[in-house]
Structures are given as structure tokens and as C-alpha cells.
Design a protein around this motif. Structure first.
Motif, PDB file in Angstrom:
ATOM      1  N   VAL A   1       0.850  -1.175   0.000  1.00 39.55           N
ATOM      2  CA  VAL A   1       0.000   0.000   0.000  1.00 39.55           C
ATOM      3  C   VAL A   1       0.891   1.231   0.000  1.00 39.55           C
ATOM      4  N   ARG A   2       0.566   2.197  -0.852  1.00 37.46           N
ATOM      5  CA  ARG A   2       1.286   3.460  -0.896  1.00 37.46           C
ATOM      6  C   ARG A   2       0.287   4.553  -1.291  1.00 37.46           C
ATOM      7  N   GLY A   3       0.372   5.675  -0.622  1.00 36.06           N
ATOM      8  CA  GLY A   3      -0.566   6.744  -0.914  1.00 36.06           C
ATOM      9  C   GLY A   3      -2.002   6.386  -0.591  1.00 36.06           C
ATOM     10  N   GLY A   4      -2.175   5.450   0.338  1.00 36.70           N
ATOM     11  CA  GLY A   4      -3.517   5.069   0.750  1.00 36.70           C
ATOM     12  C   GLY A   4      -4.221   4.089  -0.153  1.00 36.70           C
ATOM     13  N   VAL A   5      -3.521   3.543  -1.164  1.00 40.08           N
ATOM     14  CA  VAL A   5      -4.131   2.586  -2.093  1.00 40.08           C
ATOM     15  C   VAL A   5      -3.225   1.364  -2.231  1.00 40.08           C
ATOM     16  N   ALA A   6      -3.820   0.181  -2.184  1.00 39.50           N
ATOM     17  CA  ALA A   6      -3.073  -1.076  -2.264  1.00 39.50           C
ATOM     18  C   ALA A   6      -3.108  -1.649  -3.672  1.00 39.50           C
ATOM     19  N   ALA A   7      -2.122  -2.489  -3.975  1.00 38.27           N
ATOM     20  CA  ALA A   7      -2.095  -3.269  -5.209  1.00 38.27           C
ATOM     21  C   ALA A   7      -1.505  -4.640  -4.886  1.00 38.27           C
ATOM     22  N   ASP A   8      -1.910  -5.654  -5.639  1.00 44.08           N
ATOM     23  CA  ASP A   8      -1.606  -7.044  -5.313  1.00 44.08           C
ATOM     24  C   ASP A   8      -1.356  -7.790  -6.618  1.00 44.08           C
ATOM     25  N   ALA A   9      -0.276  -8.554  -6.691  1.00 37.76           N
ATOM     26  CA  ALA A   9       0.015  -9.337  -7.894  1.00 37.76           C
ATOM     27  C   ALA A   9       0.847 -10.555  -7.522  1.00 37.76           C
ATOM     28  N   ALA A  10       0.835 -11.550  -8.393  1.00 34.72           N
ATOM     29  CA  ALA A  10       1.619 -12.761  -8.170  1.00 34.72           C
ATOM     30  C   ALA A  10       2.142 -13.288  -9.496  1.00 34.72           C
ATOM     31  N   ILE A  11       3.329 -13.885  -9.438  1.00 34.39           N
ATOM     32  CA  ILE A  11       3.921 -14.540 -10.609  1.00 34.39           C
ATOM     33  C   ILE A  11       4.456 -15.912 -10.198  1.00 34.39           C
ATOM     34  N   SER A  12       4.350 -16.868 -11.088  1.00 33.85           N
ATOM     35  CA  SER A  12       4.948 -18.189 -10.908  1.00 33.85           C
ATOM     36  C   SER A  12       5.964 -18.403 -12.012  1.00 33.85           C
ATOM     37  N   PHE A  13       7.104 -18.994 -11.677  1.00 35.35           N
ATOM     38  CA  PHE A  13       8.153 -19.224 -12.669  1.00 35.35           C
ATOM     39  C   PHE A  13       9.074 -20.340 -12.190  1.00 35.35           C
ATOM     40  N   LEU A  14       9.823 -20.872 -13.140  1.00 40.92           N
ATOM     41  CA  LEU A  14      10.762 -21.946 -12.835  1.00 40.92           C
ATOM     42  C   LEU A  14      12.148 -21.378 -12.578  1.00 40.92           C
ATOM     43  N   VAL A  15      12.820 -21.943 -11.594  1.00 44.50           N
ATOM     44  CA  VAL A  15      14.150 -21.498 -11.194  1.00 44.50           C
ATOM     45  C   VAL A  15      15.202 -22.355 -11.892  1.00 44.50           C
ATOM     46  N   GLY A  16      16.249 -21.710 -12.370  1.00 45.05           N
ATOM     47  CA  GLY A  16      17.340 -22.454 -12.996  1.00 45.05           C
ATOM     48  C   GLY A  16      17.047 -22.830 -14.435  1.00 45.05           C
ATOM     49  N   ARG A  17      17.643 -23.927 -14.884  1.00 43.88           N
ATOM     50  CA  ARG A  17      17.555 -24.330 -16.294  1.00 43.88           C
ATOM     51  C   ARG A  17      16.482 -25.373 -16.567  1.00 43.88           C
TER      52      ARG A  17
END
Length: 258
Positions: free
Chosen positions: A104-120
Motif C-alpha cells: 500500500v502506498r498513498g492510501g491505495v493497495a495493489a496485489d500481484a503474483a507470478i509463478s516461474f521456474l528457477v534455474g535451467r
């Protein structure tokens, strides 16, 4: 509570959303084989604090958790899918990592998510899980706009997840967001079109398709927070905060830097 933001607050939401997107991308670049989840949490804290923002998670203490959460970001690995509590674990090649960030910044929140693979390593099942949640998120965003109903968005998300053959859990899903992280309306990851709250300009929604490879059942980890697949199968989760506008739907949590 359902909040409708005026133009000034929507502009602040854009700023908060861009911050969330940029932090997630920075953390993704730094998450490598051998990275400790506690380091990711520390880096998130530094970036949030330096930006003059506050994490929505540190003091988060809902009825379903053993709160307060006490960390700055959710880090879920492999069979973990939601509310992953950072702990002393070093990422391995091929791990499927989900980072979920709300500030939250300036009185307003935001929310997000990412999924990814680590390495090769790129296990095919994991790639399919991630790509399906991303496609479902895109479908939900495309269905959102002024005059649409929550059920239209849920149906669009669920159609993609169901067609891919994944069981759908409806205990946790998307939600309204504004001055606080979690608000009404609830946006389930499947539903009936034409039903539910009618979307209006100024409404913010956090849309978050998530799936588990072979089950819809969750179990809670010993930490009292991390939700895992009941069978130990892999999971994925994609999320954006969007704003309903006069002409459509604007994604607020896209990163501003590559």
C-alpha cells in the motif's frame, strides 16, 4: 466493503501497481539456484521501504492464518500455492516458485503474483501449469469491464482452467482491493456468467487464477500459513490488480522496466 476510486485515487493506484510489478520482476531476476527464501523476503522489504510503501502482509492476521504473517512477501515453492511463508530454504534447479506481493502506498493497495521456474530445468507439467494460469488471467481481464458482472469474469477464468483439465478450488480466489488488500467482491475462479456484482468504473479487482495439478484440496503447512496441494502435486498462481474504467479494464501491476 466495496470501494469505488475517484480519478485522483486511481492515479495513486497506478503508482502502487507499477511498484508491485517492478518489485516482482526485480525479485524474479534475483531468484536463482541457491537463493534463500529469506533473502527474497529481505530484498522485498528493502525495495518496499525504499519506495515509501508498506507491505500488506507483515501485520496480516486473518482468521485462517496463524497470524500475524510477519513477512513482506509470500514465497510458495512447488506444492505450495498460497500464503507461502518465507523460511530457510535454498532454491533448487527446476523449483516452481510463486511470489505474491501486496503493498500500500498513498492510501491505495495493489496485489500481484507470478509463478516461474528457477534455474535451467523446465518440467513440462510445471510449464503447463504456469501457462494455464496466465491464460486464465488474461481471459478474466478480457471479460472485465463496465457493466460486466463478477460471474462473467469467474466464468472466463474457470473455462480456461477447466478446459486444461485442472480441478478448481473455490475457497480462495480474486477480490476487490482499494485502501485495504482484501475487500468485496469475491471473484471465484469459476462461476456462472450474468451473476453477481455489476462492475463499475473506479472499481479495483485483484484477479488471481491458481491451480494444482491433480487436486482441488488444500492442506495447511506446519507454519500455520502456507497452503499446499493435498497430494503434493505442483501448483501455479498468476495475479494482477486491474481497474475498471469507462472504456474497459486497465492492468495496474505490469512492470515498467523489462
Amino acid at each position: 466493503m466495496i470501494e469505488i476510486l475517484n480519478p485522483a485515487r486511481l492515479e495513486r493506484a497506478r503508482s502502487t501497481g507499477a511498484l508491485v510489478g517492478d518489485i516482482l520482476q526485480a525479485l524474479r531476476r534475483r531468484s536463482a539456484v541457491g537463493t534463500n527464501l529469506l533473502d527474497i523476503d529481505r530484498w522485498a522489504k528493502e525495495m518496499i521501504t525504499d519506495a515509501g510503501a508498506q507491505s500488506c502482509y507483515v501485520d496480516y492476521a486473518p482468521s485462517f492464518g496463524r497470524g500475524p504473517f510477519g513477512h513482506y512477501i509470500c514465497t510458495a515453492v512447488n506444492d505450495g500455492v498460497l500464503h507461502g511463508r518465507p523460511h530457510d530454504y535454498r532454491l533448487a534447479d527446476g523449483d516452481l516458485l510463486t511470489l505474491d506481493l501486496a503493498v500500500v502506498r498513498g492510501g491505495v493497495a495493489a496485489d500481484a503474483a507470478i509463478s516461474f521456474l528457477v534455474g535451467r530445468a523446465r518440467p513440462a507439467e510445471s510449464v503447463a501449469l504456469i501457462e494455464t494460469t496466465e491464460r486464465a488471467l488474461a481471459a478474466g481481464i478480457a471479460a472485465a469491464g463496465p457493466g460486466a458482472r463478477v460471474g462473467d469474469v469467474s466464468h472466463a477464468i474457470g473455462a480456461v482452467l477447466g478446459e486444461a483439465g485442472y480441478p478448481i478450488n473455490t475457497e480462495f480466489g480474486g477480490h476487490g482491493i482499494g485502501s485495504t488488500m482484501h475487500q468485496d467482491p469475491h471473484v471465484a475462479n469459476t462461476g456462472r456468467p450474468g451473476r453477481g456484482f455489476k462492475l463499475r468504473p473506479g472499481l479495483l479487482l485483484a484477479l488471481e487464477p491458481w491451480v494444482m495439478a491433480d487436486t482441488a484440496a488444500l492442506v495447511t503447512d506446519a507454519d500455520g500459513w502456507t497452503l499446499r496441494s493435498a497430494t503434493g502435486c505442483r501448483t501455479a498462481h498468476s495475479e494482477h490488480t486491474v481497474a475498471i474504467t469507462d472504456t474497459g479494464c486497465e492492468i495496474l501491476t505490469l512492470p515498467t522496466r523489462a
